[in-house]
Scaffold this active site. Sequence first.
Site, short mmCIF file in Angstrom:
data_model
loop_
_atom_site.label_atom_id
_atom_site.label_comp_id
_atom_site.label_asym_id
_atom_site.label_seq_id
_atom_site.Cartn_x
_atom_site.Cartn_y
_atom_site.Cartn_z
N SER A 1 27.73 68.83 32.42
CA SER A 1 27.03 68.78 33.65
C SER A 1 27.81 68.36 34.64
CB SER A 1 25.88 67.79 33.43
OG SER A 1 24.91 68.25 32.33
N ARG B 1 25.72 65.58 18.79
CA ARG B 1 25.04 64.15 19.59
C ARG B 1 25.48 62.80 18.62
NH1 ARG B 1 21.38 64.40 23.51
NH2 ARG B 1 20.73 66.60 22.68
N ARG C 1 31.84 68.55 21.45
CA ARG C 1 31.14 69.74 21.77
C ARG C 1 32.10 70.97 22.07
NH1 ARG C 1 25.13 69.07 24.44
NH2 ARG C 1 24.64 66.86 23.11
N ARG D 1 27.11 55.78 23.66
CA ARG D 1 25.57 55.87 24.02
C ARG D 1 24.64 55.56 22.81
NH1 ARG D 1 25.66 61.61 27.85
NH2 ARG D 1 27.30 60.83 29.08
N GLU E 1 24.68 72.87 25.52
CA GLU E 1 25.29 72.46 26.95
C GLU E 1 26.70 71.49 26.55
OE1 GLU E 1 24.98 67.84 29.34
OE2 GLU E 1 23.24 68.60 28.35
#
Length: 424
Positions: free
Chosen positions: A351, A276, A389, A261, A348
């Site tokens: 999801s 990230r 994460r 990403r 987070e």
Amino acid sequence: MHDIRLIRENPEAFDAALVRRGGEPESATLVALDEARRTLTTRQQEAQARRNDLSKQVGQAKAAKDEKRAQELMAEVANLKDELEALTLSQGAADEALKVALSAIPNLPAADVPDGVDEEENQLVHTVGTQPSFAFEPKEHDSFGPALGLDFETGALLSGARFTLVRGHAAKLARALGQFMLDTLTIEHGYEEVNPPLLVRDEAVYGTGQLPKFAEDLFRTTDGRWLIPTAEVSLTNIVREQILAADALPLRFTALTPCFRSEAGAAGRDTRGYIRQHQFDKVEMVSIVTPETSEAEHERMTACAEDVLTRLGLAFRRMKLCAGDMGFSAARTYDLEVWLPGQGRYREISSCSTCTDFQARRMNARYRAEGGKPAFVHTLNGSGLAVGRTLVAVLENYQQEDGSVAVPEVLQPYLRGLNRLEPA
């Protein structure tokens, strides 16, 4: 992608749902584009019918040896041919204009999704587990992680910001986490393991909703392929352009892949540490189901991700995202947020979204419903979990005062019984 017929039938409800997502009413524009397209279709059908009738009259005139009349009719047929060609071009342009307009509009929020514009208005569903207590001040992973193999400096030297070289104990722990997640999802929860392509065509990324609106969030190769931002793209597109048998559903896929990403919208966020990254590993879950079972499947999928966290002994909470905080293709999203003691807050880690038939329409993915009529499937996707994460969460929650990290019991078999990671 939305069904233009439903927009025509209830434009007020469509616009109200878009406003809930923070958008502007779009039904008037869409209906106008559709009317123009339908008008061209009618004109094209009328011209084709007229041409067919004239062709029949040409035959009748020739049979009657009325050559003059036959020539007049043939001239009119030739003119209609030119008109039909022009109408066909206009029809294609009108179809494309409507498709482009529809493809830029996000999925509509489910009725139970709370109103709100950002993460501050997300809704707590439940909290699971107990936050660990420490006899010392817990540290953030980036302060003690380098001694265990999180090499931020070399990663940046090799590739730039938001890249990390993972080595030694950290690399082994990351590998163990990925294998544990796959085993849990396949053995305990019935997902089929897949090793999918990491490079995909435009059609695949369009099908799951990343294109055309979010091209800047992706990496593209020089030959026009896209590096997947998540295995959701590859796994969901397994059923593109297919009509599945109803008894073949549900299909449940999982994969452990690198993800890529650009993080175009994340400037200034999480610039430190391993939260990230431009490249990271993630275990993805995808379900292909009938519309009648998609609500239950969303709860099931989220529970599967929660089970991974529970087995790891990590405290977490489930949040239902508000309408303004959901992803483009989602109709409802649950975020799982894990407790990070070093940061002193939940972050987070997964999801899980139901996309209803939104992606299926873009992919033309259908199943043969009762009565034999094809209908669009429903698609769901979720993280089970983000490996990087989760690595951060294990490091921070199991850290010891001397800089070592206790290994969760469920991971020890993957590390040949090793129960503690010692700093180099």
